[in-house]
Design an enzyme around this catalytic site. Structure first.
Site, PDB file in Angstrom:
ATOM      1  N   THR A  70       0.832  -1.208   0.000  1.00 14.18           N
ATOM      2  CA  THR A  70       0.000   0.000   0.000  1.00 14.18           C
ATOM      3  C   THR A  70       0.864   1.255   0.000  1.00 14.18           C
ATOM      4  O   THR A  70       0.624   2.189  -0.773  1.00 14.18           O
ATOM      5  CB  THR A  70      -0.949   0.006   1.211  1.00 14.18           C
ATOM      6  OG1 THR A  70      -1.877  -1.074   1.073  1.00 14.18           O
ATOM      7  CG2 THR A  70      -1.718   1.313   1.312  1.00 14.18           C
ATOM      8  N   GLN A 178       0.594  -9.175  -6.496  1.00 20.15           N
ATOM      9  CA  GLN A 178       0.121 -10.555  -6.618  1.00 20.15           C
ATOM     10  C   GLN A 178       0.952 -11.372  -7.600  1.00 20.15           C
ATOM     11  O   GLN A 178       0.854 -12.604  -7.619  1.00 20.15           O
ATOM     12  CB  GLN A 178      -1.348 -10.581  -7.062  1.00 20.15           C
ATOM     13  CG  GLN A 178      -2.338 -10.246  -5.975  1.00 20.15           C
ATOM     14  CD  GLN A 178      -2.361 -11.259  -4.845  1.00 20.15           C
ATOM     15  OE1 GLN A 178      -1.885 -12.382  -4.973  1.00 20.15           O
ATOM     16  NE2 GLN A 178      -2.928 -10.862  -3.711  1.00 20.15           N
ATOM     17  N   ALA A 199       6.144  -8.488   0.556  1.00 17.52           N
ATOM     18  CA  ALA A 199       6.764  -9.763   0.922  1.00 17.52           C
ATOM     19  C   ALA A 199       5.766 -10.839   1.325  1.00 17.52           C
ATOM     20  O   ALA A 199       5.981 -12.024   1.046  1.00 17.52           O
ATOM     21  CB  ALA A 199       7.766  -9.543   2.050  1.00 17.52           C
ATOM     22  N   HIS A 200       4.675 -10.471   1.977  1.00 16.92           N
ATOM     23  CA  HIS A 200       3.792 -11.498   2.533  1.00 16.92           C
ATOM     24  C   HIS A 200       2.975 -12.228   1.479  1.00 16.92           C
ATOM     25  O   HIS A 200       2.287 -13.197   1.784  1.00 16.92           O
ATOM     26  CB  HIS A 200       2.878 -10.910   3.614  1.00 16.92           C
ATOM     27  CG  HIS A 200       1.764 -10.054   3.115  1.00 16.92           C
ATOM     28  ND1 HIS A 200       0.451 -10.472   3.111  1.00 16.92           N
ATOM     29  CD2 HIS A 200       1.753  -8.798   2.616  1.00 16.92           C
ATOM     30  CE1 HIS A 200      -0.319  -9.507   2.642  1.00 16.92           C
ATOM     31  NE2 HIS A 200       0.440  -8.488   2.331  1.00 16.92           N
ATOM     32  N   CYS A 323      -8.911  -7.233   1.349  1.00 18.79           N
ATOM     33  CA  CYS A 323      -8.979  -5.838   1.780  1.00 18.79           C
ATOM     34  C   CYS A 323     -10.358  -5.233   1.583  1.00 18.79           C
ATOM     35  O   CYS A 323     -10.592  -4.094   1.952  1.00 18.79           O
ATOM     36  CB  CYS A 323      -7.937  -5.017   1.028  1.00 18.79           C
ATOM     37  SG  CYS A 323      -6.241  -5.545   1.385  1.00 18.79           S
TER      38      CYS A 323
END
Length: 383
Positions: A70, A178, A199-200, A323
């Site tokens: 973000t 993504q 990273a996640h 989200c």
């Protein structure tokens, strides 16, 4: 035991990443300090910058570490506006709210780049719009186009769109959050001016990401502080998080062939669900998609209800973007593809990850089919 099939929201952190981060956290030093310990921490950060550059075909010096995707997309958009002189923005209909909401909040006119029924950016629309673009009136065109959609997994024609925008001296912002770690990503080949990663999404920790900004891309400063990141983003660097990002990226890119094989499971699951419920629509068929992502839309079974039914069966999925969960309106991607409101509200996303295995298909298919049968029987009784 629970089955986790929501890897597009956040995937499982890899044990090698945890170990690398633990080692980094055991070191006590600020990477901005000039003493030996500080310089050791700084070298660890620069090593990861080089890893990102090498694996994503970018210059290491063009990598800016952020708190996540973000912040990275926000920094790109604000830079295009504040330093790039944008007067109007073009945002694809599939963009994540990190871009879409920021564009709306900018106060500039925002035009929506539509998508085809298959879920791909409509380049014919873009070509027509740019033909009437007046730089004096409209400023340089700025396009936000994600590389892979988070809800339906369609892979967008970024390079072709970027060539069209650059022909008008415009700027291109790519949300690759993504895509990275799931398909091969080449920043140089995309022709983007900015590219965000997180990273996640590929086995790293939450709360760390990066913006790759081309050497000639305008940049504006929004985090003031001690001059870190060459003055582009102030604040003490998250050495452990950056270390985890770098290790996760190395592991994910090394396993891209294995990740690509998930497409066989996705296709097999599509066939089973369609056989059990012919009324569902599979989104993105006919378009290139992420191998791990399956989105279906049911015309009379709300996505949130499906998520709850699967949760009771000890399976985690999502109703579109994580989200946007908790909102009652239809899926943004579903509506963009032209689904009716009922079908858009009936969208669910199943996303595999590096921990998934082939038995997950059968487990999910059985649970979803059983729940669907119960709903169908209940509807028939009440009819």
């Amino acid at each position: 035991m629970r089955l986790y099939l929501d890897h597009n929201a956040s995937t499982t952190i890899r044990p090698q990443v945890i170990a690398a981060m633990a080692d980094a956290m055991a070191q006590t030093a600020n990477p901005s300090s000039v003493h030996r310990d500080g310089q050791k921490a700084a070298r660890a950060v620069e090593d990861v910058r080089r890893v990102i550059g090498r694996l994503l075909c970018a210059r290491a010096e063009d990598v800016i570490f952020t708190s996540g995707g973000t912040e990275a997309t926000n920094l790109a958009l604000h830079s295009a506006i504040d330093a790039g002189g944008a007067k109007r923005l073009i945002v694809s209909a599939l963009e994540h709210e990190a871009i879409a909401a920021t564009a709306r909040a900018s106060g500039l006119p925002v035009e929506t780049l539509p998508v085809t029924p298959a879920g791909l950016a409509d380049l014919a629309w873009l070509e027509t719009r740019l033909a009437s673009w007046d730089v004096g009136r409209d400023g340089r065109p700025v396009l936000a186009l994600m590389l892979a959609n988070n809800e339906i997994g369609t892979i967008q024609p970024v390079a072709a769109a970027a060539a069209m925008i650059h022909a008008q001296d415009g700027l291109v912002i790519v949300d690759a959050i993504q895509a990275v770690g799931k398909i091969a990503v080449d920043f140089a080949a995309l022709g983007a001016d900015y590219m965000a990663i997180s990273a996640h999404k590929f086995g790293g920790p939450q709360g760390i990401g990066a913006l790759v900004a081309a050497c000639n891309a305008p940049l504006s400063r929004h985090h003031h502080g001690g001059g870190q990141e060459k003055g582009r983003r102030g604040g003490t660097l998250n050495v452990a998080g950056i270390t985890g990002l770098g290790r996760a990226l190395e592991l994910a890119v090394a396993e891209l062939d294995q990740f690509a094989a998930l497409a066989r499971w996705r296709d097999a699951l599509e066939a089973r669900l369609k056989g059990a419920a012919p009324e569902i629509e599979i989104l993105g068929l006919g378009a290139p998609r992420l191998p791990n992502t399956l989105s279906i839309a049911h015309p009379s079974w709300k996505g949130e209800t499906q998520v709850m039914a699967m949760d009771l069966a000890h399976i985690s999925i999502s109703a579109g973007s994580a989200c946007s969960s908790g909102k009652t309106r239809g899926s943004k991607a579903g509506l963009a593809l032209g689904l009716g409101s009922d079908a858009a509200e009936g969208l669910i996303r199943i996303s595999f990850g590096w921990t998934s295995n082939e038995t997950d298909i059968d487990t999910f298919a059985r649970a979803w089919t059983a729940a669907h049968t119960r709903i169908a029987l209940k509807t028939a009784v009440n009819a």
